[in-house]
Design an enzyme around this catalytic site. Sequence first.
Site, PDB file in Angstrom:
ATOM      1  N   ASP A  34       0.871  -1.283  -0.026  1.00 38.61           N
ATOM      2  CA  ASP A  34       0.021   0.085   0.030  1.00 38.61           C
ATOM      3  C   ASP A  34       0.770   1.252   0.071  1.00 38.61           C
ATOM      4  OD1 ASP A  34      -1.941  -1.893   0.036  1.00 38.61           O
ATOM      5  OD2 ASP A  34      -2.755  -0.906   1.931  1.00 38.61           O
ATOM      6  N   GLU A  36       3.802   1.583  -1.136  1.00 38.95           N
ATOM      7  CA  GLU A  36       4.623   2.040  -2.432  1.00 38.95           C
ATOM      8  C   GLU A  36       3.406   2.725  -3.152  1.00 38.95           C
ATOM      9  OE1 GLU A  36       8.003  -1.331  -3.214  1.00 38.95           O
ATOM     10  OE2 GLU A  36       5.993  -1.957  -2.697  1.00 38.95           O
ATOM     11  N   TYR A  37       2.241   2.313  -3.351  1.00 36.85           N
ATOM     12  CA  TYR A  37       1.098   2.504  -4.261  1.00 36.85           C
ATOM     13  C   TYR A  37       0.821   3.970  -3.726  1.00 36.85           C
ATOM     14  CZ  TYR A  37      -3.654   2.830  -5.903  1.00 36.85           C
ATOM     15  OH  TYR A  37      -4.542   3.382  -6.584  1.00 36.85           O
ATOM     16  N   ASP A  38       0.995   4.142  -2.490  1.00 35.75           N
ATOM     17  CA  ASP A  38       0.693   5.589  -2.131  1.00 35.75           C
ATOM     18  C   ASP A  38       1.839   6.632  -2.813  1.00 35.75           C
ATOM     19  OD1 ASP A  38      -0.564   4.942   1.144  1.00 35.75           O
ATOM     20  OD2 ASP A  38      -1.525   4.615  -0.640  1.00 35.75           O
ATOM     21  N   SER A  83      -2.917  -9.832   8.804  1.00 31.72           N
ATOM     22  CA  SER A  83      -3.788 -10.396   7.692  1.00 31.72           C
ATOM     23  C   SER A  83      -4.310 -11.858   8.103  1.00 31.72           C
ATOM     24  CB  SER A  83      -3.097 -10.395   6.619  1.00 31.72           C
ATOM     25  OG  SER A  83      -3.944 -10.605   5.276  1.00 31.72           O
ATOM     26  N   GLU A 115     -16.554 -17.458  12.292  1.00 32.36           N
ATOM     27  CA  GLU A 115     -16.940 -16.151  12.021  1.00 32.36           C
ATOM     28  C   GLU A 115     -17.270 -15.759  10.660  1.00 32.36           C
ATOM     29  OE1 GLU A 115     -14.221 -13.116  14.044  1.00 32.36           O
ATOM     30  OE2 GLU A 115     -14.164 -14.642  15.510  1.00 32.36           O
ATOM     31  N   LYS A 117     -16.441 -13.966   7.141  1.00 31.64           N
ATOM     32  CA  LYS A 117     -15.294 -13.031   6.553  1.00 31.64           C
ATOM     33  C   LYS A 117     -15.789 -12.080   5.805  1.00 31.64           C
ATOM     34  CE  LYS A 117     -10.927 -13.108   4.362  1.00 31.64           C
ATOM     35  NZ  LYS A 117     -11.023 -11.799   4.086  1.00 31.64           N
ATOM     36  N   ASP A 119     -16.532  -8.593   3.810  1.00 29.29           N
ATOM     37  CA  ASP A 119     -15.904  -8.132   2.836  1.00 29.29           C
ATOM     38  C   ASP A 119     -15.773  -6.689   2.745  1.00 29.29           C
ATOM     39  OD1 ASP A 119     -14.102  -7.984   0.518  1.00 29.29           O
ATOM     40  OD2 ASP A 119     -15.647  -8.682  -0.805  1.00 29.29           O
ATOM     41  N   ARG A 138      -5.904   0.024   7.974  1.00 32.91           N
ATOM     42  CA  ARG A 138      -4.976  -0.984   8.186  1.00 32.91           C
ATOM     43  C   ARG A 138      -3.744  -0.618   7.525  1.00 32.91           C
ATOM     44  NH1 ARG A 138      -3.151  -5.767   5.603  1.00 32.91           N
ATOM     45  NH2 ARG A 138      -2.056  -6.868   7.071  1.00 32.91           N
ATOM     46  N   GLU A 179     -14.759  -4.132  10.742  1.00 31.57           N
ATOM     47  CA  GLU A 179     -14.598  -4.091   9.296  1.00 31.57           C
ATOM     48  C   GLU A 179     -15.892  -3.146   8.999  1.00 31.57           C
ATOM     49  OE1 GLU A 179     -12.446  -5.848   8.310  1.00 31.57           O
ATOM     50  OE2 GLU A 179     -12.871  -6.530   6.345  1.00 31.57           O
ATOM     51  N   TYR A 231     -14.746  -7.599  15.535  1.00 34.86           N
ATOM     52  CA  TYR A 231     -14.477  -8.942  15.765  1.00 34.86           C
ATOM     53  C   TYR A 231     -13.029  -9.263  16.608  1.00 34.86           C
ATOM     54  CZ  TYR A 231     -11.997  -7.737  11.548  1.00 34.86           C
ATOM     55  OH  TYR A 231     -11.107  -7.279  10.427  1.00 34.86           O
ATOM     56  N   LYS A 295     -11.031 -19.397  14.090  1.00 37.98           N
ATOM     57  CA  LYS A 295     -10.062 -18.760  14.936  1.00 37.98           C
ATOM     58  C   LYS A 295      -9.859 -19.934  15.890  1.00 37.98           C
ATOM     59  CE  LYS A 295     -10.933 -14.121  13.595  1.00 37.98           C
ATOM     60  NZ  LYS A 295     -11.531 -13.009  14.124  1.00 37.98           N
ATOM     61  N   LYS A 319     -12.068 -19.632   2.216  1.00 36.26           N
ATOM     62  CA  LYS A 319     -12.864 -18.830   1.276  1.00 36.26           C
ATOM     63  C   LYS A 319     -13.947 -19.551   0.387  1.00 36.26           C
ATOM     64  CE  LYS A 319     -10.384 -14.896   0.486  1.00 36.26           C
ATOM     65  NZ  LYS A 319      -9.570 -14.656  -0.291  1.00 36.26           N
ATOM     66  N   CYS A 413     -31.407   8.180 -29.319  1.00 32.13           N
ATOM     67  CA  CYS A 413     -32.271   7.272 -28.426  1.00 32.13           C
ATOM     68  C   CYS A 413     -32.500   5.935 -29.326  1.00 32.13           C
ATOM     69  CB  CYS A 413     -33.454   7.930 -28.077  1.00 32.13           C
ATOM     70  SG  CYS A 413     -34.545   6.709 -27.020  1.00 32.13           S
ATOM     71  N   CYS A 416     -36.711   5.970 -29.702  1.00 30.60           N
ATOM     72  CA  CYS A 416     -37.346   6.783 -30.243  1.00 30.60           C
ATOM     73  C   CYS A 416     -36.520   7.644 -31.710  1.00 30.60           C
ATOM     74  CB  CYS A 416     -38.212   7.808 -29.555  1.00 30.60           C
ATOM     75  SG  CYS A 416     -36.959   9.015 -28.725  1.00 30.60           S
ATOM     76  N   CYS A 431     -32.531  11.059 -22.912  1.00 33.23           N
ATOM     77  CA  CYS A 431     -33.572  11.218 -23.973  1.00 33.23           C
ATOM     78  C   CYS A 431     -34.500  12.122 -23.521  1.00 33.23           C
ATOM     79  CB  CYS A 431     -34.053   9.952 -24.363  1.00 33.23           C
ATOM     80  SG  CYS A 431     -35.651  10.051 -25.566  1.00 33.23           S
ATOM     81  N   CYS A 436     -41.414   9.539 -25.743  1.00 32.58           N
ATOM     82  CA  CYS A 436     -40.281   8.511 -26.257  1.00 32.58           C
ATOM     83  C   CYS A 436     -40.916   7.170 -25.599  1.00 32.58           C
ATOM     84  CB  CYS A 436     -38.989   8.694 -25.551  1.00 32.58           C
ATOM     85  SG  CYS A 436     -38.084   7.037 -25.727  1.00 32.58           S
TER      86      CYS A 436
HETATM   87  S1  IVH Z   1      -9.371 -11.756  11.958  1.00 30.14           S
HETATM   88  C1  IVH Z   1      -5.598 -11.745  13.640  1.00 30.14           C
HETATM   89  N1  IVH Z   1     -11.805 -11.808  11.520  1.00 30.14           N
HETATM   90  O1  IVH Z   1     -10.055 -10.401   6.397  1.00 30.14           O
HETATM   91  C2  IVH Z   1      -6.751 -11.201  13.326  1.00 30.14           C
HETATM   92  N2  IVH Z   1     -10.865 -10.878   9.884  1.00 30.14           N
HETATM   93  O2  IVH Z   1      -8.205 -11.612   4.768  1.00 30.14           O
HETATM   94  C3  IVH Z   1      -6.878 -11.149  11.677  1.00 30.14           C
HETATM   95  N3  IVH Z   1     -11.767  -9.786   7.977  1.00 30.14           N
HETATM   96  O3  IVH Z   1      -7.739  -7.992   6.814  1.00 30.14           O
HETATM   97  C4  IVH Z   1      -8.123 -10.817  11.134  1.00 30.14           C
HETATM   98  N4  IVH Z   1     -13.818 -10.562   8.654  1.00 30.14           N
HETATM   99  O4  IVH Z   1     -10.028  -7.067   7.170  1.00 30.14           O
HETATM  100  C5  IVH Z   1     -10.828 -11.512  11.102  1.00 30.14           C
HETATM  101  N5  IVH Z   1     -14.130 -12.005  11.287  1.00 30.14           N
HETATM  102  C6  IVH Z   1     -13.168 -11.596  10.597  1.00 30.14           C
HETATM  103  C7  IVH Z   1     -13.083 -10.963   9.328  1.00 30.14           C
HETATM  104  C8  IVH Z   1     -11.639 -10.544   9.175  1.00 30.14           C
HETATM  105  C9  IVH Z   1     -13.008 -10.012   7.733  1.00 30.14           C
HETATM  106  C10 IVH Z   1     -11.030  -9.357   7.092  1.00 30.14           C
HETATM  107  C11 IVH Z   1      -9.716  -8.482   7.693  1.00 30.14           C
HETATM  108  C12 IVH Z   1      -8.531  -8.973   7.260  1.00 30.14           C
HETATM  109  C13 IVH Z   1      -8.910  -9.951   5.918  1.00 30.14           C
HETATM  110  C14 IVH Z   1      -7.908 -11.004   5.862  1.00 30.14           C
END
Ligand code: IVH
Length: 673
Positions: A34, A36-38, A83, A115, A117, A119, A138, A179, A231, A295, A319, A413, A416, A431, A436
């Site tokens: 991130d 380097e992108y910035d 991550s 839990e 995940k 997005d 992050r 999130e 979370y 977890k 995933k 259009c 018409c 239009c 129409c």
């Molecule tokens: S736990 C050590 N729990 O997924 C804690 N992450 O690919 C590590 N994410 O960057 C993260 N839901 O933004 C955790 N229930 C959840 C999550 C979660 C979404 C995201 C989080 C992380 C990304 C990892």
Amino acid sequence: MAEENIKKRIITLRSEIRKHNYQYHVLNTPLISDHEYDRLMRELQALESEHPELITPDSPTQRVGGEAAAGFVRVSHPVPILSLSSAHSDDEVRAWFDRIAKLDKRVRDSTFTVEPKLDGLTVVLHYKNGVFTLGTTRGDGEVGEDITSSLKTVRSLPLHIPVIASGPKPPARLVVRGEAIIYLEDFKKLNRELEVAGERTYVNPRNTASGALRQLDPSLSASRPIRLLCYDIVDSDGPVPQEQWEALVYLKALGFPVPSDITLESDLDGTLARYQEWGERRDSLPYEVDGIVVKLNDLPLARELGVVGKDPRGAIAYKFPAQVVTTHLDDIGLNVGRTGVVTPYAILEPVEVGGVTVRQATLHNFDFIHEKDIRIGDRVLIKRAGDVIPYVIGPVVDARTGEEVPFRIPEHCPSCGESLERVEGEVAIYCVNAACPAQLVRNIEHFASRGAMDIEGLGIKVAHMLVEGQLVNDVADLYKLDEEALSGLEGFADKRAQNLVESIQASGSQPLSRLLTALGIRNVGEAAAGELASQFRNLDRLSEAVLEELEEVEGIGPKVAKTITDWFAQASNRRIIKKLREAEVWPELSVAEDRGPARILADLTFVLTGTLPSLTRNEAKDLILRHGGKVTGNVSRRTDYLVAGESPGSKLARAQELNVPVIDETQLKALIE
Ligand code: IVH
């Protein structure tokens, strides 16, 4: 640098940034950090601000909700914000388990939390003595961007914990991870509103949330329906639970929103079974979920297991299969909406995504096609998530053969044939021909829809037949239809014709607010229609209203006021009004229905929260309105009273914070008596 070199550098930077955007957002495999992108983005911004004449509309710096991070204060995280490693099959999850069980045999007897995940955009929230003091992204896991002011506009984020006075007292310093997401329902609503206003719609909830929070102007975040789900406890200087399950219970007790349906599993088989269940529910969840997170419940054990790179060993993301596929873009079709907005859509070689065959996908607007350089004949990436309409993410440039044809913005259009117009300041192309036929079909569909006149049996197909058969030239003509006229239409045996005529006639007595919604004046949704109806009481009075009068109505700004006067100024619309009156479709609000003689609550603004003992939400609202008061959705400094019932939401905390008086149902009734 010489002018020529600056130009060259700008072009190189743009193409580099585009490539990284694609790697990050589309392929999910960023090639640079991130950070380097910035740096690339900041360099481009600096060059462009020195040479504004070189800015082009397709420069990555011009993207709404872009990923630019310049201008934010950078903040070091108290501990690395880790991550997660990913698994894509049961076997990979078992392999992960075996690996960590080998490192520490206590893992074999461990329990796990499962839990969703989420997005969205990871946020790190700092509390000092229960007060929200700092919120960051992050970033690269070590350093994030300070987005505190944007986060303060997120209503589900507690500004003070515990939210409920009786909740546990947090340690003096507490850092929580969550999130920021946008619920699918809110996302669809937002895009509908933007579309009606002729503005650019958003591609997906995740980028919208992320873009809105990473704006330097917090009012931009405030206008987006962002929510939070937490979370993880990242850091603290006092005792906090040592089990993940308890940590989630604790966060909830403090007043943090926590995802529902989290489970505690006693073994790996149970965990894998949950994955199946989440997968089956994936499309009906209120938000986008791209997998589950498994977890170790024992947090000290998880910590002891350590990390691999940036991924903790004690957790794994399992995933779901991709909702992104590629297919051939056969052609670009054009749709004409009821306000005349012409929008492009992709006609695709049919492709299966998540068990559904997709043939068409949205292309958002013409700017999008231009920005992404999407060409007919391209291989394109398609995403289908939940019940969001499938959309095109972008072209697979590497798959080009040279046969692809760039798309030309239409000038006429498709329905018409009249010229199309671009309204200044809007991305949409219109239009403007009031006659129409495509617009008329959409207008009738909208007029008859549930929230409007609610005419059963009159959907888009029937609307199409009516227009094609020249039975109606505008919505008012519906009330002239009789069984004989309809009997000529395909599939309209006697009974169906009779039923449709009856439901059309019945709709004639809908209240004024519905008729106003049904007329489909741009920017006038149900709420605005309700306010306008109670203020002006019939269509005549509304049609004569001048801008100043309209702007006095709650929720009507200068822009909406202007669209209303413009609408009534059009001869074709005046004709519709005249015909509606002749057909006796003429709802009026009598003075008695108006806000009543007893305007005892005049100028007072109320907000409602929780369940009241005897009144429903609507009854309480009516009661206040009838006595001249106003009811708004959110507590602000302008709120006079919060009426709170059982299980109040975050509005209660907000009211207490702003010293807004909180009353119950009895006290509300006492105000009126
Ligand atoms: S736990 C050590 N729990 O997924 C804690 N992450 O690919 C590590 N994410 O960057 C993260 N839901 O933004 C955790 N229930 C959840 C999550 C979660 C979404 C995201 C989080 C992380 C990304 C990892």
